[in-house]
Design a protein around this motif. Sequence first.
Motif, PDB file in Angstrom:
ATOM      1  N   THR A  43       0.830  -1.208   0.000  1.00  0.00           N
ATOM      2  CA  THR A  43       0.000   0.000   0.000  1.00  0.00           C
ATOM      3  C   THR A  43       0.862   1.255   0.000  1.00  0.00           C
ATOM      4  O   THR A  43       0.578   2.205  -0.737  1.00  0.00           O
ATOM      5  N   SER A  44       1.922   1.254   0.791  1.00  0.00           N
ATOM      6  CA  SER A  44       2.770   2.451   0.863  1.00  0.00           C
ATOM      7  C   SER A  44       3.480   2.710  -0.474  1.00  0.00           C
ATOM      8  O   SER A  44       3.644   3.872  -0.869  1.00  0.00           O
ATOM      9  N   GLU A  45       3.876   1.653  -1.167  1.00  0.00           N
ATOM     10  CA  GLU A  45       4.507   1.833  -2.478  1.00  0.00           C
ATOM     11  C   GLU A  45       3.515   2.384  -3.497  1.00  0.00           C
ATOM     12  O   GLU A  45       3.852   3.230  -4.320  1.00  0.00           O
ATOM     13  N   LYS A  46       2.278   1.918  -3.434  1.00  0.00           N
ATOM     14  CA  LYS A  46       1.257   2.439  -4.344  1.00  0.00           C
ATOM     15  C   LYS A  46       0.958   3.899  -4.045  1.00  0.00           C
ATOM     16  O   LYS A  46       0.851   4.717  -4.965  1.00  0.00           O
ATOM     17  N   TYR A  47       0.838   4.238  -2.755  1.00  0.00           N
ATOM     18  CA  TYR A  47       0.614   5.638  -2.384  1.00  0.00           C
ATOM     19  C   TYR A  47       1.781   6.514  -2.810  1.00  0.00           C
ATOM     20  O   TYR A  47       1.597   7.664  -3.192  1.00  0.00           O
ATOM     21  N   MET A  48       2.987   5.960  -2.728  1.00  0.00           N
ATOM     22  CA  MET A  48       4.178   6.698  -3.161  1.00  0.00           C
ATOM     23  C   MET A  48       4.048   7.069  -4.638  1.00  0.00           C
ATOM     24  O   MET A  48       4.241   8.221  -5.024  1.00  0.00           O
ATOM     25  N   VAL A  49       3.706   6.090  -5.460  1.00  0.00           N
ATOM     26  CA  VAL A  49       3.566   6.323  -6.898  1.00  0.00           C
ATOM     27  C   VAL A  49       2.456   7.334  -7.174  1.00  0.00           C
ATOM     28  O   VAL A  49       2.637   8.280  -7.936  1.00  0.00           O
ATOM     29  N   TYR A  50       1.309   7.145  -6.522  1.00  0.00           N
ATOM     30  CA  TYR A  50       0.187   8.072  -6.741  1.00  0.00           C
ATOM     31  C   TYR A  50       0.522   9.481  -6.265  1.00  0.00           C
ATOM     32  O   TYR A  50       0.112  10.460  -6.887  1.00  0.00           O
ATOM     33  N   SER A  51       1.278   9.589  -5.183  1.00  0.00           N
ATOM     34  CA  SER A  51       1.692  10.913  -4.692  1.00  0.00           C
ATOM     35  C   SER A  51       2.562  11.619  -5.720  1.00  0.00           C
ATOM     36  O   SER A  51       2.370  12.810  -5.989  1.00  0.00           O
ATOM     37  N   PHE A  52       3.509  10.892  -6.273  1.00  0.00           N
ATOM     38  CA  PHE A  52       4.355  11.491  -7.302  1.00  0.00           C
ATOM     39  C   PHE A  52       3.546  11.859  -8.542  1.00  0.00           C
ATOM     40  O   PHE A  52       3.695  12.951  -9.086  1.00  0.00           O
ATOM     41  N   MET A  53       2.699  10.964  -8.997  1.00  0.00           N
ATOM     42  CA  MET A  53       1.921  11.225 -10.213  1.00  0.00           C
ATOM     43  C   MET A  53       1.013  12.449 -10.053  1.00  0.00           C
ATOM     44  O   MET A  53       1.036  13.361 -10.883  1.00  0.00           O
TER      45      MET A  53
ATOM     46  N   CYS B 147       5.380  14.191  -0.033  1.00  0.00           N
ATOM     47  CA  CYS B 147       4.837  12.924   0.480  1.00  0.00           C
ATOM     48  C   CYS B 147       5.407  11.742  -0.290  1.00  0.00           C
ATOM     49  O   CYS B 147       5.747  10.707   0.309  1.00  0.00           O
ATOM     50  N   GLY B 148       5.514  11.883  -1.607  1.00  0.00           N
ATOM     51  CA  GLY B 148       6.107  10.825  -2.422  1.00  0.00           C
ATOM     52  C   GLY B 148       7.538  10.522  -1.995  1.00  0.00           C
ATOM     53  O   GLY B 148       7.919   9.348  -1.876  1.00  0.00           O
ATOM     54  N   TRP B 149       8.312  11.573  -1.740  1.00  0.00           N
ATOM     55  CA  TRP B 149       9.694  11.373  -1.298  1.00  0.00           C
ATOM     56  C   TRP B 149       9.744  10.713   0.079  1.00  0.00           C
ATOM     57  O   TRP B 149      10.587   9.839   0.326  1.00  0.00           O
ATOM     58  N   CYS B 150       8.863  11.122   0.974  1.00  0.00           N
ATOM     59  CA  CYS B 150       8.823  10.504   2.310  1.00  0.00           C
ATOM     60  C   CYS B 150       8.443   9.027   2.212  1.00  0.00           C
ATOM     61  O   CYS B 150       9.034   8.182   2.899  1.00  0.00           O
ATOM     62  N   LEU B 151       7.474   8.716   1.369  1.00  0.00           N
ATOM     63  CA  LEU B 151       7.078   7.325   1.188  1.00  0.00           C
ATOM     64  C   LEU B 151       8.174   6.511   0.497  1.00  0.00           C
ATOM     65  O   LEU B 151       8.330   5.315   0.765  1.00  0.00           O
ATOM     66  N   LEU B 152       8.951   7.150  -0.377  1.00  0.00           N
ATOM     67  CA  LEU B 152      10.096   6.471  -0.989  1.00  0.00           C
ATOM     68  C   LEU B 152      11.113   6.121   0.096  1.00  0.00           C
ATOM     69  O   LEU B 152      11.625   4.989   0.135  1.00  0.00           O
TER      70      LEU B 152
END
Length: 126
Positions: free
Chosen positions: A65-75, A114-119
């Motif tokens: 889930t966190s990886e998916k949120y990371m991608v969606y945050s960046f997009m 947020c994307g960077w934090c999740l990365l």
Amino acid sequence: MQQFTLLFASILGGFAVIFGAFGAHALKKILNEDQLKSFETGVKYQMYHAIVLLLIGFNFNLETTSEKYMVYSFMLGIILFSFSIYGLVISSAKNKKLQFLGPITPLGGLLLVCGWCLLCYSILNM
């Protein structure tokens, strides 16, 4: 999810090149120096984050889930940040500034953070 991420990243990267060329040539005639710098900032952030999405797509399974949120945050961050800058710059050059886009830019920036934090989180959990 990986294929979608890589496809999205490649499309955004290609458009960053197109928008960069458009800004450097066509818009250079109608934008002042500050407007051109703002437009270039949008292009740079779009390209930087398209490259990040490519790296993520090639190096992560994108199953959690966190990886998916990371991608969606960046997009979503790229779209809101860069495209709101494009809209603000072009509309202000035409003396019809789209004021509603002003608050969207920092929201896009927040999503990029947020994307960077999740990365970082995903890397620590590898």
